[in-house]
Design a protein around this motif. Structure first.
Motif, PDB file in Angstrom:
ATOM      1  N   TYR A  61      -5.613   0.620   8.130  1.00  0.00           N
ATOM      2  CA  TYR A  61      -4.302   0.340   8.091  1.00  0.00           C
ATOM      3  C   TYR A  61      -3.780   0.895   6.597  1.00  0.00           C
ATOM      4  CZ  TYR A  61      -4.684  -3.025  11.552  1.00  0.00           C
ATOM      5  OH  TYR A  61      -4.847  -3.832  12.881  1.00  0.00           O
ATOM      6  N   SER A  62      -4.879   1.190   5.814  1.00  0.00           N
ATOM      7  CA  SER A  62      -4.630   1.604   4.393  1.00  0.00           C
ATOM      8  C   SER A  62      -5.472   2.950   4.142  1.00  0.00           C
ATOM      9  CB  SER A  62      -5.099   0.725   3.448  1.00  0.00           C
ATOM     10  OG  SER A  62      -4.784   0.969   1.936  1.00  0.00           O
ATOM     11  N   ASP A 167       2.301  -3.060  -0.767  1.00  0.00           N
ATOM     12  CA  ASP A 167       1.814  -2.689   0.722  1.00  0.00           C
ATOM     13  C   ASP A 167       0.367  -2.985   0.706  1.00  0.00           C
ATOM     14  OD1 ASP A 167       1.144  -0.487  -0.964  1.00  0.00           O
ATOM     15  OD2 ASP A 167       2.008   0.909   0.498  1.00  0.00           O
ATOM     16  N   THR A 212       2.285  -6.137   4.225  1.00  0.00           N
ATOM     17  CA  THR A 212       3.424  -5.490   5.110  1.00  0.00           C
ATOM     18  C   THR A 212       2.818  -5.559   6.442  1.00  0.00           C
ATOM     19  OG1 THR A 212       2.333  -3.330   4.829  1.00  0.00           O
ATOM     20  CG2 THR A 212       4.381  -3.934   3.433  1.00  0.00           C
ATOM     21  N   ARG A 214       1.932  -4.125  10.227  1.00  0.00           N
ATOM     22  CA  ARG A 214       1.888  -2.811  10.769  1.00  0.00           C
ATOM     23  C   ARG A 214       1.886  -2.866  12.399  1.00  0.00           C
ATOM     24  NH1 ARG A 214       1.742   0.593   6.068  1.00  0.00           N
ATOM     25  NH2 ARG A 214       0.373  -0.255   4.664  1.00  0.00           N
TER      26      ARG A 214
END
Length: 247
Positions: A61-62, A167, A212, A214
């Motif tokens: 995700y990051s 985020d 956030t 996703r």
């Protein structure tokens, strides 16, 4: 652990510190029959514990440029993150000065200008709140008795959230018993909009909380996991099958 040679055995104010070696791997222990960190000497970037592998699911995700690691141990997370992207700015916070020394001496801690190691209690570090906000905070604070109770407290979660970008993500390594801790989930939901978790084969409960939402389909996630597995050099599939929203 009778097959292991004892390379180091001392004690500080918090208890024993033991380094064991069996030619292929090296273990950091905080007591008898304890295994805080395990490193494969020929490939230190490949996590040997399933909970560390699960913590790295956050990379689905990051794409972090910066991260804080609370609880250094033998530096397994540092090795994996450095292999993933040598450009990430990392800050590792470790309570025990001797643990830092052992990580450098016996566990090939990848020292560089991109890694800052701080000898400090993680709760004090968070309370000061003077670090720049980061993309991810990994928290893995354990003693020989188990999870540090501070790690699942309301103030700890809030202070972590304050140091995470808008985020960003918080990654907690807990015990499976914490999966029934509704207070912990409530603390997380105060600061994060999406809370996921993974029960590992080692009975750890790894929580990944994001600021956030996703929206990624399961097929896209599997595809991404395959690519990330190749990049990290170990398969994420087992952890991914146990990974879901914490409700």
């Amino acid at each position: 652990m009778s097959d292991y040679q004892v390379l180091h055995q001392t004690e500080d104010e918090y208890g024993p510190l033991i380094v064991l070696d069996d030619k292929e791997s090296r273990i950091l222990a905080f007591g008898e029959n304890d295994e805080q960190s395990k490193l494969l000497k020929a490939a230190p970037h490949i996590p040997q514990h399933t909970y560390v592998q699960a913590m790295l699911l956050v990379l689905l995700y990051s794409q972090p440029k910066s991260a804080i690691v609370l609880g250094l141990g033998g530096g397994g997370l540092i090795h994996a993150l450095r292999h993933f992207d040598a450009g990430i700015k990392l800050t590792a916070v470790e309570l025990r000065a001797d643990v830092i020394d052992l990580a450098k001496r016996y566990f090939q801690l990848p020292l560089s200008k991109k890694l800052k190691v701080i000898n400090q209690d993680a709760t004090q570090f968070l309370a000061l709140g003077d670090h720049k906000r980061v993309d991810i905070i990994f928290t893995d604070i354990y003693s020989a008795e188990g999870v540090d109770v501070a790690q699942v407290s309301e103030s700890f979660i809030a202070q972590c959230a304050a140091l995470i970008k808008a985020d960003g993500y918080l990654v907690l390594n807990c015990w499976k018993e914490h999966s029934k801790n509704r207070e912990l989930l409530a603390y997380l939901e105060l600061h994060f909009v999406e809370v996921r978790a993974c029960l590992t084969g080692s009975a750890n409960w790894v929580v990944i909380a994001g600021k956030t939402r996703r929206d990624i389909s399961s097929s896209a996630l599997k595809h991404h996991a395959q690519a990330l597995s190749n990049q990290l050099d170990f398969p994420l599939a087992r952890s991914l099958t146990r990974f879901d929203l914490w409700k």
